[in-house]
Every structure is written in C-alpha cells, then in structure tokens.
Write a protein that holds these residues in place. Structure first.
Motif, PDB file in Angstrom:
ATOM      1  N   SER A   1       0.408  -0.794  -0.084  1.00 10.49           N
ATOM      2  CA  SER A   1      -0.047   0.627  -0.032  1.00 10.49           C
ATOM      3  C   SER A   1       1.122   1.224  -0.096  1.00 10.49           C
ATOM      4  CB  SER A   1      -0.425   0.118   1.147  1.00 10.49           C
ATOM      5  OG  SER A   1      -0.638  -0.041   2.228  1.00 10.49           O
ATOM      6  N   LEU A   2       0.298   2.077  -0.467  1.00  9.39           N
ATOM      7  CA  LEU A   2       1.121   3.360  -0.578  1.00  9.39           C
ATOM      8  C   LEU A   2       1.107   3.891   0.296  1.00  9.39           C
ATOM      9  CD1 LEU A   2       2.918   4.952  -2.300  1.00  9.39           C
ATOM     10  CD2 LEU A   2       0.867   6.305  -3.846  1.00  9.39           C
ATOM     11  N   LEU A   3       2.140   4.329   1.642  1.00  6.12           N
ATOM     12  CA  LEU A   3       1.884   5.330   2.596  1.00  6.12           C
ATOM     13  C   LEU A   3       1.570   6.621   1.928  1.00  6.12           C
ATOM     14  CD1 LEU A   3       4.437   4.059   4.591  1.00  6.12           C
ATOM     15  CD2 LEU A   3       0.956   3.937   4.491  1.00  6.12           C
ATOM     16  N   TRP A   4       0.597   7.957   2.170  1.00 11.11           N
ATOM     17  CA  TRP A   4       0.431  10.023   1.697  1.00 11.11           C
ATOM     18  C   TRP A   4       0.023  10.044   3.054  1.00 11.11           C
ATOM     19  CZ3 TRP A   4       2.396  11.245  -2.120  1.00 11.11           C
ATOM     20  CH2 TRP A   4       2.454  12.859  -2.470  1.00 11.11           C
ATOM     21  N   ASP A   5       1.400  11.032   3.189  1.00 10.98           N
ATOM     22  CA  ASP A   5       0.829  12.522   4.142  1.00 10.98           C
ATOM     23  C   ASP A   5      -0.458  12.928   4.111  1.00 10.98           C
ATOM     24  OD1 ASP A   5       0.896  14.226   6.280  1.00 10.98           O
ATOM     25  OD2 ASP A   5       3.049  14.105   6.696  1.00 10.98           O
ATOM     26  N   HIS A   6      -1.652  13.032   4.002  1.00 13.78           N
ATOM     27  CA  HIS A   6      -2.690  14.089   3.346  1.00 13.78           C
ATOM     28  C   HIS A   6      -1.911  15.615   3.626  1.00 13.78           C
ATOM     29  CE1 HIS A   6      -4.352  11.484   0.839  1.00 13.78           C
ATOM     30  NE2 HIS A   6      -4.341  10.131   1.560  1.00 13.78           N
TER      31      HIS A   6
ATOM     32  N   CYS B   1       2.341  19.737   2.633  1.00 13.02           N
ATOM     33  CA  CYS B   1       2.086  19.875   1.699  1.00 13.02           C
ATOM     34  C   CYS B   1       0.557  21.062   1.796  1.00 13.02           C
ATOM     35  CB  CYS B   1       2.277  20.389   0.458  1.00 13.02           C
ATOM     36  SG  CYS B   1       3.733  19.779   0.545  1.00 13.02           S
TER      37      CYS B   1
END
Length: 180
Positions: free
Chosen positions: A33-38, A41
């Motif tokens: 799974s792709l980890l992304w900090d929403h 930015c």
C-alpha cells in the motif's frame, strides 16, 4: 560536415539468474500500500489564522473573541505554539498587549529548549503590571527555576525604588508582595 551515421550492433543480453531479478518485484503485485501524508503541503488554515492573530497581538490588545480563538487553537494543537510567530524578542510586546495569551504560550513552552531565552527576556524587560501579572500567574501554575524568581524579584524591587509616581509605585509594590 557530418558523416554517415555509425551503425553498431546492439550489445548482447546478459543472462541473469532467477534470484538476481528479485529486487525488481520485491512483493507480489498489489500486496503493498502506498503511504501518503495528506497533511503535507496542505494549507494549514488554523495555523495561518493563529499567526495572523498573534501578529495583531504583538501590536496591540486583541478583542476577547480573538483572544479566545487564539487560546482555543493553542489548546487544540500543542505544537502550534512553536509555529505561531512568537520569539523571545517579541515576548515583551505580547506580555504588554495580551498578558493572558502570554501566560498560556509560556506554559505551553515549559518543555521547550528555548525556555531559558524566554525567561531571560522576561526578567530583563521593564517591570509593569502586565509583566508582574504574567510572572505571578506562572509561579502559581508551575514550579519556576528559583534563580529566575529571585532575579525577577530583585528587578522588581529596584524598579519600584526608581518609580516617582507614588500611586504606581504602591500598585507595583502590592503586586510584588505576592511573590514573597
């Protein structure tokens, strides 16, 4: 000019073993799974609002609604105090214009590595009713370093001795007695 293009044969393919290409596909496809900090930015509107209000707080007193908004935002986000625009140099302006906010901000900075810088500024700033109120509230809320309290009391005494206005001198002396 330019000569004819040089024709070269492509290099031969290198035979590889099955375990060499493993790094290309470390896991079966679809099992990761792709980890992304929403929040990265993203425009931090609350932080921007608090910074704007703190900018006003350095220049003059805030109205009660604005004061409550700053206090609520600081209460909601413990790290916001480090991004609100306060520096040791700006502390005296905050203390004089908005002592209630200054108290809360200093309480939130108690674990900061810059706390001694803020205390140093507080000790060395001109003694006023607001600065005494801030220090008085801090002493009742937390255990302040003894040397800071002693130095502040010493500055209060020397400041009270130099005040010519008897009424103001009496007020500062009465408030200063709260430290003893």
């Amino acid at each position: 000019g330019r000569g004819p293009p040089l024709r070269r044969p492509p290099p031969p393919m290198l035979d590889s073993r099955e375990d060499e290409a493993l790094w290309l596909y470390p896991q079966p496809e679809g099992s990761f799974s792709l980890l992304w900090d929403h929040s990265m930015c993203a425009d931090n509107l609350k932080g921007a609002e608090v910074r704007e209000l703190m900018g006003k707080a350095f220049r003059g007193p805030l109205v009660p609604v604005q004061q409550q908004q700053v206090l609520a935002e600081l209460e909601g986000d413990a790290k916001l105090v480090y991004h609100c625009g306060l520096t040791p140099k700006r502390l005296p302006d905050l203390v004089e214009n908005n002592p209630v906010i200054a108290i809360e901000v200093l309480l939130k900075l108690m674990s900061s590595s810059q706390l001694t810088d803020y205390f140093s500024v507080l000790v060395n700033m001109d003694i006023s009713l607001h600065s005494m109120e801030v220090v008085n509230r801090l002493t009742t809320a937390v255990d302040l370093p003894t040397e800071f309290v002693h130095l502040y009391i010493s500055n209060c005494i020397s400041s009270c001795e130099s005040i010519k206005d008897r009424y103001m001198q009496n007020r500062l002396v009465r408030l200063g007695c709260g430290f003893f």
